[in-house]
Scaffold this motif. Structure first.
Motif, PDB file in Angstrom:
ATOM      1  N   ARG A 101       0.849  -1.186   0.000  1.00 26.79           N
ATOM      2  CA  ARG A 101       0.000   0.000   0.000  1.00 26.79           C
ATOM      3  C   ARG A 101       0.881   1.231   0.000  1.00 26.79           C
ATOM      4  N   MET A 102       0.368   2.331  -0.527  1.00 29.99           N
ATOM      5  CA  MET A 102       1.039   3.613  -0.423  1.00 29.99           C
ATOM      6  C   MET A 102       0.729   4.218   0.947  1.00 29.99           C
ATOM      7  N   PRO A 103       1.503   5.194   1.387  1.00 24.70           N
ATOM      8  CA  PRO A 103       1.245   5.767   2.717  1.00 24.70           C
ATOM      9  C   PRO A 103      -0.183   6.249   2.912  1.00 24.70           C
ATOM     10  N   ASP A 104      -0.840   6.711   1.826  1.00 23.62           N
ATOM     11  CA  ASP A 104      -2.195   7.251   1.950  1.00 23.62           C
ATOM     12  C   ASP A 104      -3.264   6.317   1.391  1.00 23.62           C
ATOM     13  N   SER A 105      -2.917   5.084   1.075  1.00 24.14           N
ATOM     14  CA  SER A 105      -3.920   4.149   0.550  1.00 24.14           C
ATOM     15  C   SER A 105      -4.994   3.874   1.597  1.00 24.14           C
ATOM     16  N   ARG A 127      -2.350  -4.388 -10.145  1.00 22.04           N
ATOM     17  CA  ARG A 127      -3.567  -4.120  -9.375  1.00 22.04           C
ATOM     18  C   ARG A 127      -4.358  -5.413  -9.269  1.00 22.04           C
ATOM     19  N   LEU A 128      -4.779  -5.753  -8.061  1.00 23.03           N
ATOM     20  CA  LEU A 128      -5.557  -6.968  -7.849  1.00 23.03           C
ATOM     21  C   LEU A 128      -7.049  -6.706  -8.058  1.00 23.03           C
ATOM     22  N   THR A 171      -5.611   9.204  -5.009  1.00 12.99           N
ATOM     23  CA  THR A 171      -6.803   8.612  -4.393  1.00 12.99           C
ATOM     24  C   THR A 171      -7.268   7.379  -5.162  1.00 12.99           C
ATOM     25  N   GLY A 172      -7.569   6.317  -4.420  1.00 17.15           N
ATOM     26  CA  GLY A 172      -8.038   5.088  -5.045  1.00 17.15           C
ATOM     27  C   GLY A 172      -6.924   4.253  -5.634  1.00 17.15           C
ATOM     28  N   ASN A 173      -5.681   4.536  -5.231  1.00 16.77           N
ATOM     29  CA  ASN A 173      -4.507   3.824  -5.771  1.00 16.77           C
ATOM     30  C   ASN A 173      -4.402   3.960  -7.288  1.00 16.77           C
TER      31      ASN A 173
END
Length: 311
Positions: free
Chosen positions: A87-91, A158-159, A295-297
């Protein structure tokens, strides 16, 4: 690059002999293939990987984590490499989950120098591991979000599921990418989902440029000698032992002492000086990716601070 070239016979032989995974794989570049531009794993390789995975499960007790703080939870095994759910820090928990591995681990083969792939259809599968290294699920991608072997060696999938669903079903959280550059001397663990083995060492320093065959990578992490990674560890997350965050993705090492060839990367300094370090292994930093996802990866290569190569 260190994708393994394995056959079922080898796996069975190793199982019978009680050998550890450390000697079970034939290396490919830092983790890449022994032949530049080698074809991706075939369906036969996928079958063989299941056999090797079973053997590795049996042997996992011999290669237990060396660090109490770092384990296999959230790492994944590929047909030819290692990787991790990140994940990214803000995911957000509701975001589609991402998997990080090497660009040279793509099912379509090595990206050419200068090539950047984005937003490609994919149905690749990944074996999700729990803390002890046991496979608990098969995850599937729906997109290849980004991949390159230029300046770095990374691929992000992306899963077709979210972090929240993975957590609810299997109790496993993703690994978080650090937004900061690691420092020399940082204690790290290289966590291989393919071999279910953890290598512990430190960041020895950084290679201004790392050249391997036709590819060149920038600001590569150089390990101390204790991280003697092998074929199959390509794409493993490199975890900062103190924070538990991913700071790099394992990708190569100099095997034979040759100069700047496939499986034998060389360091090139700012003045063009070349240094060869036989037996030393490397990774590519991952913090630059944290500025490229919104936002939203969603990947946004035009985002402020996003410095990864563009198509």
């Amino acid at each position: 690059m260190r994708k393994p070239l394995v056959v079922a016979l080898c796996a069975l032989a190793f199982a019978g002999a009680g050998a550890t995974p450390a000697v079970a794989a034939a290396p490919s570049p830092t983790g890449a293939d022994t032949t530049t531009g080698a074809a991706p794993a075939t369906s036969l390789t996928d079958v063989v990987n299941d056999t090797v995975g079973a053997v590795a499960d049996t042997l996992s007790g011999l290669t237990a984590p060396k660090s109490a703080a770092v384990n296999f939870a959230g790492t994944v095994s590929l047909s030819n490499c290692s990787g991790s759910v990140v994940r990214m820090p803000d995911s957000a928990a509701s975001d589609p989950a991402l998997v990080l591995t090497n660009g040279h681990c793509l099912e379509s083969g090595f990206p050419a120098p200068g090539q950047v792939l984005t937003d490609r259809a994919s149905s690749r599968t990944f074996g999700l591991l729990n803390a002890s290294g046991a496979k608990v699920a098969t995850l599937r991608a729906d997109r290849l979000v980004y991949a390159t072997m230029t300046d770095t060696d990374a691929a992000i999938y992306r899963l077709n599921t979210t972090y929240a669903r993975i957590k609810s079903a299997y109790g496993i959280d993703p690994l978080t990418l650090s937004g900061s550059r690691p420092a020399a001397g940082t204690a790290i663990s290289v966590v291989s989902g393919y071999w279910k083995r953890i290598y512990s060492c430190s960041v020895d320093g950084f290679a201004y440029r790392l050249k391997e065959g036709d590819w060149t990578w920038k600001d590569s992490v150089r390990y101390t000698s204790a991280c003697d990674t092998i074929g199959g560890t390509s794409g493993s997350p490199v975890v900062d032992d103190a924070t538990g965050k991913v700071v790099a993705v394992n990708n190569t090492g100099n095997e034979d002492g040759a100069r700047c060839t496939v499986n034998n990367p060389c360091e090139v300094d700012r003045d063009g000086g070349v240094t060869v370090r036989q037996g030393i292994n490397y990774a590519q930093q991952t913090y630059p990716f944290t500025a490229c996802f919104t936002t939203g990866n969603r990947l946004d290569l035009s985002a402020s601070g996003c410095t990864v190569p563009k198509p």
